[in-house]
Design a protein around this motif. Structure first.
Motif, short mmCIF file in Angstrom:
data_model
loop_
_atom_site.label_atom_id
_atom_site.label_comp_id
_atom_site.label_asym_id
_atom_site.label_seq_id
_atom_site.Cartn_x
_atom_site.Cartn_y
_atom_site.Cartn_z
N UNK A 20 0.85 -1.19 0.00
CA UNK A 20 0.00 0.00 0.00
C UNK A 20 0.89 1.25 0.00
N UNK A 21 0.81 2.00 -1.09
CA UNK A 21 1.68 3.17 -1.28
C UNK A 21 0.83 4.42 -1.46
N UNK A 33 4.87 4.83 -10.78
CA UNK A 33 4.42 4.01 -11.91
C UNK A 33 5.61 3.52 -12.74
N UNK A 34 6.56 4.40 -12.98
CA UNK A 34 7.72 4.01 -13.80
C UNK A 34 8.56 2.94 -13.12
N UNK A 35 8.54 2.93 -11.78
CA UNK A 35 9.36 1.98 -11.02
C UNK A 35 8.63 0.68 -10.72
N UNK A 36 7.40 0.53 -11.22
CA UNK A 36 6.67 -0.72 -11.02
C UNK A 36 5.81 -0.76 -9.78
N UNK A 37 5.50 0.40 -9.22
CA UNK A 37 4.67 0.47 -8.01
C UNK A 37 3.25 0.96 -8.28
N UNK A 38 2.89 1.11 -9.54
CA UNK A 38 1.59 1.66 -9.88
C UNK A 38 0.43 0.88 -9.29
N UNK A 39 0.53 -0.45 -9.29
CA UNK A 39 -0.57 -1.26 -8.78
C UNK A 39 -0.65 -1.25 -7.26
N UNK A 40 0.34 -0.63 -6.60
CA UNK A 40 0.34 -0.54 -5.14
C UNK A 40 -0.21 0.79 -4.63
#
Length: 271
Positions: A20-21, A33-40
């Motif tokens: 959860x971010x 989003x660019x670092x792969x955390x968009x779905x969090x």
């Protein structure tokens, strides 16, 4: 010094993936989003509008402050904050509650890929961040190789019109212009973002004037100086894409390309 040292440590020693971010600024949202955390991401700040998916996130911060109680209620295991941009008192309260905060405040173009890699350690697939960082570095290297030997071009960057504000060297986004061979006419100002007058600009004789659509650069403000200002005489007044320029994210490379293109126009007119 500590944040820089942390970037040099192996990701396995620093963090585990999070679930959860919350992002408290538009640029940290885009970096997530660019670092792969968009779905969090469960919430973000106002004006977090890139990529498209960010527009649907709950808003918990704006230029006036942050929604402290709501942030706590969302139970994030990572908060992305803009160091110097988010209110320090509220950030201290979040820290005292034991919430993990990742501060971002890139000072140089090279900080962008480093920040991506640092954020990637919290993602399920860190390779996405590493790949995005590698692409950014390669494009930056190509631009550096192309423009490092070009003649300097004196420029003025108009951040706003009323009052008229610009930027001194070593403050974002002066790094974008410098990379293309731009020479800031207010580089040595003691203030990071000095307020200046039209007359001060004219005295310094910039060859090109840059602004963004909201800065009022293209409203005819400078036309009365025709015959007295090289940028006006040669019609070198350009609007830049604001989000590319003002947000230190992977899209900053587009701002570098845009600025380099316009500086080349100036050089072609006056080699």
């Amino acid at each position: 010094m500590l944040p820089f040292l942390l970037l040099l440590l192996p990701a396995s020693l620093l963090a585990a993936p999070v679930e959860r971010v919350i992002s408290l600024s538009p640029h940290t949202t885009e970096l997530a989003y660019a670092a792969g955390l968009g779905d969090k991401l469960v919430a973000a700040s106002d004006y977090s509008d890139y990529p498209e998916a960010a527009k649907s996130l709950e808003r918990v911060a704006n230029y006036r402050g942050i929604k402290l109680e709501r942030i706590i209620a969302l139970k994030p295991d990572l908060i992305l904050a803009w160091q110097g941009g988010n209110p320090p008192r509220e950030m201290t309260k979040l820290e005292q509650l034991g919430l993990k905060i990742f501060y971002s405040n890139p000072k140089a173009l090279e900080d962008i890929p480093q920040t991506l890699e640092a954020l990637g350690q919290y993602a399920d697939a860190p390779d996405q961040a590493r790949q995005a960082a590698a692409v950014f570095r390669e494009k930056l290297h190509q631009l550096d190789a192309r423009y490092r030997q070009q003649r300097p071009v004196r420029y003025f960057y108009q951040l706003s019109a009323s009052p008229m504000i610009t930027v001194a060297d070593n403050n974002w986004p002066s790094q974008v212009f410098n990379h293309c061979g731009g020479e800031n006419i207010f580089a040595s100002s003691k203030a990071a973002y000095p307020q200046v007058s039209e007359e001060q600009v004219v005295v310094r004789q910039p060859e090109v004037i840059f602004g963004t659509p909201h800065a009022g650069t293209q409203t005819g403000l400078w036309q009365k100086w025709d015959g007295k200002l090289p940028a006006v005489n040669d019609q070198h007044i350009y609007n830049l894409e604001a989000d590319w320029l003002n947000r230190p994210t992977p899209r900053t490379i587009k701002a570098v390309e845009q600025v380099c293109h316009f500086l080349d126009r100036v050089r072609q007119d006056k080699p």
